[in-house]
Each structure stands twice: as structure tokens, then as C-alpha cells.
Design a protein around this motif. Sequence first.
Motif, mmCIF file in Angstrom:
data_model
loop_
_atom_site.group_PDB
_atom_site.id
_atom_site.type_symbol
_atom_site.label_atom_id
_atom_site.label_comp_id
_atom_site.label_asym_id
_atom_site.label_seq_id
_atom_site.Cartn_x
_atom_site.Cartn_y
_atom_site.Cartn_z
ATOM 1 N N MET A 1 0.844 -1.203 0.000
ATOM 2 C CA MET A 1 0.000 0.000 0.000
ATOM 3 C C MET A 1 0.872 1.244 0.000
ATOM 4 N N ILE A 2 0.477 2.222 -0.798
ATOM 5 C CA ILE A 2 1.163 3.514 -0.852
ATOM 6 C C ILE A 2 0.132 4.613 -0.611
ATOM 7 N N LEU B 1 -0.330 20.570 6.645
ATOM 8 C CA LEU B 1 0.929 19.824 6.685
ATOM 9 C C LEU B 1 1.086 19.070 8.006
ATOM 10 N N GLU B 2 0.678 19.676 9.097
ATOM 11 C CA GLU B 2 0.737 18.996 10.392
ATOM 12 C C GLU B 2 -0.185 17.786 10.416
ATOM 13 N N ASP B 3 -1.353 17.901 9.809
ATOM 14 C CA ASP B 3 -2.275 16.774 9.755
ATOM 15 C C ASP B 3 -1.678 15.628 8.938
ATOM 16 N N MET B 4 -1.027 15.956 7.830
ATOM 17 C CA MET B 4 -0.363 14.928 7.019
ATOM 18 C C MET B 4 0.714 14.219 7.817
ATOM 19 N N ILE C 1 -6.105 12.590 0.391
ATOM 20 C CA ILE C 1 -5.233 11.444 0.622
ATOM 21 C C ILE C 1 -5.582 10.390 -0.413
ATOM 22 N N LEU C 2 -4.570 9.919 -1.116
ATOM 23 C CA LEU C 2 -4.761 8.897 -2.134
ATOM 24 C C LEU C 2 -4.065 7.625 -1.661
ATOM 25 N N THR C 3 -4.867 6.564 -1.495
ATOM 26 C CA THR C 3 -4.344 5.272 -1.061
ATOM 27 C C THR C 3 -4.351 4.316 -2.242
ATOM 28 N N ARG D 1 -0.576 11.709 10.231
ATOM 29 C CA ARG D 1 -1.048 10.503 9.550
ATOM 30 C C ARG D 1 0.100 9.710 8.927
ATOM 31 N N GLY D 2 1.312 10.226 9.045
ATOM 32 C CA GLY D 2 2.472 9.518 8.535
ATOM 33 C C GLY D 2 2.622 9.559 7.029
#
Length: 248
Positions: free
Chosen positions: A1-2, A21-24, A201-203, A27-28
Motif C-alpha cells: 500500500m502507498i 501539513l501537520e495533519d499529514m 489522501i490517495l491510497t 497521519r504519517g
Amino acid sequence: MIRIAIFSDVHGNLPALNAVLEDMEKRGIEQKFCLGDLVDFAPWGNEVIEKIRNLNIPCLMGNHDERIAFDIPVVPLSKHSPEETEARFIAIDHSKKYITEQNKTFLSELPFHIQLNYKVGNRHWRIQLVHAGLSSNDTYWYENESDHIFTGMLEESRSDIIVMGHTHLSFKKYFETKGWAVNCGSVGRSKEENRLASYLILTMEEDRILPEIIQIAYPVEETALAIEESGIPDYYASFLKNEKSSVL
């Protein structure tokens, strides 16, 4: 998974960008991409550009970036009220005066669009990034457009998903056998009712690609106060605070 993050339309709003940016980071998510429009309408245009540069975040050239980089004249838009038209001229002129020459050079060298290719297992996912569209960074495509607009872009770009910004209104549309069309919304000048900072966010997994719109709060009052204390019209502070009587 990416997993990757995609955001757009910061428009000089540094508190909103910092919150996103802090939220990203929480979430790692390490890989980030920006679809452009770093400048105009809030007073931290230089700081936003420099943060994107210092973090080495790949970024497209939005229509506002292009206008500031090349000193393109401002023309009135029929969709704007007289009040917004006047405010827009003043706000963009403010950017032209205060964005540094070094930062204008940075904006002038940004790519028009980017296509990504990620391999997950045996599957290659092709992700087309644009500011507004494939041939223009100033075309408005909304969620209610005819399906063929988006499927045509997917076919032309030979992509599984096309991600755009520009309208400041997020949406996700899936087309069977064609793929996804997604607008990641706006970080710094959302036109959605909640005015929250928005990003995508794209998974990617081997058998599917999943887009998720994330919307988070940020200190709007801090941005509004900074606008009011700058040479940017108060119109844009009222807009962020969603004071409807002031922005009709």
C-alpha cells in the motif's frame, strides 16, 4: 500500500497550510504534491512559497502563480460582483508588489502538470495532476459537469485518476472502466460552506485506488486579522469567516 497527499490553492494562507501539513505528518504521509495557486488573497505569499521550496514539495503552476510570475494583467470576470472585482484587483496588485523576485522566478519555473506512476504489486497506477485542466490552468470544471468532460480527460491523459483544484470546491466522481476524477478542494480559500482547509489522501493498493477528501479546521481568525492589517481588502477576511452579508 502507498499513500500520498495532494493539496491545492493555498492563496497565501500560511496558518491553513501549516495545519494541513501537520495533519499529514500525524497521519504519517511523507509524499506530498501541490497543484498550485500559492499566492494572492492572504498576506503570506512569500512565506508559503518558501515553505513549499524548503520542503521540496513538487508543485504545479496555478493561474495565480502564473499571473504574478509574468505580471499578466488582471481582467474582470463575469462571475464576480463589483465588490469582489474591485477587491481582486487590489489583492493581486498587492502580491505583484510584495512577492520577491526570487520567489517570482520560482513560480515562473513550475511545471504545468505532472503525471505520476506508482507500482503496487503487479499494478501500475497512473495519476494525472493538473491545476484546472489538461490544456488550461484557468478552466472551471465543477462536479455537475457532463461525465464526458472528465472521462475525456482520463482518456486523453491515459490515467487512472485525474486530480485537480482551482474551483475551491472538492468532489469525487468514479466512472466505471474509466477511473476517478477528483477535486482536492482548497487549503487556504475554501468556497465550501464550512470553509475548512481541504486536501486529498490517495491510497493505492494492488487492486484498487481510494481517494479520501480530508477537511480540517485552522485558525481562521488569525488569517482574517492578518488580512485586515495588510493592504489586502477586508473582503477576503469576511469571506474566510463566511460573513455572508459582507461577501454577497
